[in-house]
Design an enzyme around this catalytic site. Sequence first.
Site, short mmCIF file in Angstrom:
data_model
loop_
_atom_site.label_atom_id
_atom_site.label_comp_id
_atom_site.label_asym_id
_atom_site.label_seq_id
_atom_site.Cartn_x
_atom_site.Cartn_y
_atom_site.Cartn_z
N ASP A 15 0.88 1.90 -9.31
CA ASP A 15 0.50 0.49 -8.99
C ASP A 15 1.21 -0.58 -9.92
O ASP A 15 1.21 -0.33 -11.24
CB ASP A 15 -0.88 0.41 -8.82
CG ASP A 15 -1.45 -1.12 -8.15
OD1 ASP A 15 -0.65 -1.51 -7.47
OD2 ASP A 15 -2.59 -1.39 -8.14
N GLY A 16 1.44 -1.78 -9.48
CA GLY A 16 1.84 -2.80 -10.50
C GLY A 16 3.37 -3.29 -10.34
O GLY A 16 3.78 -4.32 -11.02
N GLY A 18 4.80 -5.01 -8.05
CA GLY A 18 5.02 -6.55 -7.53
C GLY A 18 4.52 -7.35 -8.63
O GLY A 18 5.61 -8.35 -8.85
N TRP A 20 4.99 -6.76 -11.70
CA TRP A 20 5.85 -6.48 -12.82
C TRP A 20 7.23 -7.48 -12.46
O TRP A 20 7.67 -7.94 -13.47
CB TRP A 20 6.27 -4.98 -12.55
CG TRP A 20 7.33 -4.76 -13.92
CD1 TRP A 20 6.97 -4.25 -15.25
CD2 TRP A 20 8.66 -4.58 -13.83
NE1 TRP A 20 8.13 -3.96 -15.92
CE2 TRP A 20 9.32 -4.14 -14.96
CE3 TRP A 20 9.75 -4.84 -12.64
CZ2 TRP A 20 10.62 -3.77 -15.02
CZ3 TRP A 20 10.96 -4.77 -12.95
CH2 TRP A 20 11.53 -3.96 -14.20
N ARG A 28 9.76 -8.85 -5.17
CA ARG A 28 8.60 -7.65 -5.18
C ARG A 28 9.83 -6.48 -5.31
O ARG A 28 9.40 -5.32 -5.59
CB ARG A 28 7.53 -7.63 -4.16
CG ARG A 28 6.50 -8.65 -4.25
CD ARG A 28 5.56 -8.82 -3.11
NE ARG A 28 5.04 -7.26 -3.07
CZ ARG A 28 3.97 -7.17 -3.73
NH1 ARG A 28 3.44 -7.95 -4.83
NH2 ARG A 28 3.38 -5.91 -3.76
N GLU A 62 -2.13 1.59 4.68
CA GLU A 62 -2.57 0.22 4.64
C GLU A 62 -1.27 -0.56 4.34
O GLU A 62 -1.05 -1.73 4.58
CB GLU A 62 -3.71 -0.06 3.69
CG GLU A 62 -5.11 0.42 4.18
CD GLU A 62 -5.15 1.90 3.89
OE1 GLU A 62 -4.31 2.42 3.24
OE2 GLU A 62 -6.12 2.58 4.68
N ASN A 63 -0.47 0.01 3.54
CA ASN A 63 0.83 -0.60 3.22
C ASN A 63 1.67 -1.06 4.31
O ASN A 63 2.47 -1.89 4.06
CB ASN A 63 1.61 -0.01 2.01
CG ASN A 63 0.94 0.21 0.74
OD1 ASN A 63 1.18 1.39 -0.04
ND2 ASN A 63 0.22 -0.62 0.29
N ARG A 66 2.43 -4.52 5.33
CA ARG A 66 2.97 -5.26 4.35
C ARG A 66 4.17 -6.22 5.10
O ARG A 66 4.77 -5.64 6.12
CB ARG A 66 3.42 -4.75 3.11
CG ARG A 66 2.27 -4.40 2.26
CD ARG A 66 2.73 -4.02 0.74
NE ARG A 66 1.71 -3.65 0.13
CZ ARG A 66 1.70 -3.73 -1.27
NH1 ARG A 66 2.77 -3.76 -1.96
NH2 ARG A 66 0.65 -3.41 -1.91
N ARG A 182 -9.76 2.12 -8.90
CA ARG A 182 -10.14 2.81 -7.56
C ARG A 182 -9.11 3.90 -7.14
O ARG A 182 -8.20 3.57 -7.59
CB ARG A 182 -10.49 1.55 -6.45
CG ARG A 182 -9.29 0.63 -6.31
CD ARG A 182 -9.29 -0.35 -5.37
NE ARG A 182 -8.56 -1.38 -5.16
CZ ARG A 182 -8.72 -2.47 -5.77
NH1 ARG A 182 -9.74 -3.09 -6.22
NH2 ARG A 182 -7.77 -3.42 -5.65
C1 FPP Z 1 2.08 -0.52 -5.20
O1 FPP Z 1 2.47 -1.65 -6.18
C2 FPP Z 1 3.29 0.27 -5.16
C3 FPP Z 1 3.71 0.33 -3.81
C4 FPP Z 1 3.29 -0.08 -2.51
C5 FPP Z 1 5.15 1.14 -3.54
C6 FPP Z 1 5.34 2.55 -4.69
C7 FPP Z 1 6.69 2.64 -4.46
C8 FPP Z 1 7.42 2.92 -5.39
C9 FPP Z 1 7.15 3.17 -6.88
C10 FPP Z 1 8.97 3.38 -5.08
C11 FPP Z 1 9.23 4.72 -4.82
C12 FPP Z 1 10.19 5.20 -3.93
C13 FPP Z 1 10.55 6.25 -3.69
C14 FPP Z 1 11.89 6.49 -2.82
C15 FPP Z 1 10.08 7.55 -4.19
P1 FPP Z 1 2.33 -2.96 -5.41
O2 FPP Z 1 3.56 -3.49 -5.09
O3 FPP Z 1 0.95 -3.46 -4.74
O4 FPP Z 1 1.90 -3.76 -7.13
P2 FPP Z 1 1.09 -5.20 -7.35
O5 FPP Z 1 -0.26 -4.53 -7.10
O6 FPP Z 1 1.68 -5.52 -8.50
O7 FPP Z 1 1.30 -6.09 -6.04
#
Ligand code: FPP
Length: 230
Positions: A15-16, A18, A20, A28, A62-63, A66, A182
């Site tokens: 997580d994180g 977006g 970052w 994102r 849930e993603n 998006r 969580r």
């Molecule tokens: C949650 O962070 C992360 C995701 C929904 C996607 C995770 C995907 C990757 C790390 C890419 C992996 C790719 C492959 C091909 C393995 P968020 O975007 O919800 O972060 P935020 O909470 O800061 O918005």
Amino acid sequence: MAESRIPLHVGLIMDGNGRWAKKRLMPRSYGHKSGMNRMIGLAEHAQKVGVKYLTVYTLSTENLSRPREELDGLFGLFRKYFKTNVKKLYEKNARVKVIGNISALPDDVAKLLEESQASSPENADFTLVFAINYGSRAEILNAVNRAIEDGKKLDERGFGSLLYTDGIPDPDLIVRTGGELRLSNFLCYQSAYSELYFTDTLFPDFSDEQFDKALKDYASRERRFGKVQQ
Ligand code: FPP
């Protein structure tokens, strides 16, 4: 670290990405791309230190709601990873497994995921498990409905064999980056006795050293599985 203290299976909630990217005034999708590169490095590192299974939460059920643009970016990363990067993993005698409902993904992505699993080395000494369009509730409901169709009473082993994770040991440790405390529908049935580790670090910044710190923390814990101290 004594080998017995290395978790056999680590689950990773990445997580994180977006936030970052936002901190860098970038879209994102840039965060997800950086997250993918970090995941590749971490998988290599996890195999080196003796972890046998690493499950990465790549896309939750849930993603899938998006914005189209973000999803298209993620699907693009899947195409890149499973067409190219995955070969490096095979060379290191590691295999790929996918858990989740991949039939809801674009056809070419679903096909690539099938092919990657099929061309993975047999007798691999490390398994990288991708949770894609994965959600524990959907997984459990799917298993329950299959059990009802079969009309059989089940024990834990029988139920486990109906889950996407059939053949994969339960996670010993679940690590979540990004500051939330969580599980977000990740391996809820399988994590009944998992140790949990949370860090504020945003996933693209989660280094090998920080992963080792989580392993060290795990090694210091006493797991009793509901029994009394010996
Ligand atoms: C949650 O962070 C992360 C995701 C929904 C996607 C995770 C995907 C990757 C790390 C890419 C992996 C790719 C492959 C091909 C393995 P968020 O975007 O919800 O972060 P935020 O909470 O800061 O918005």
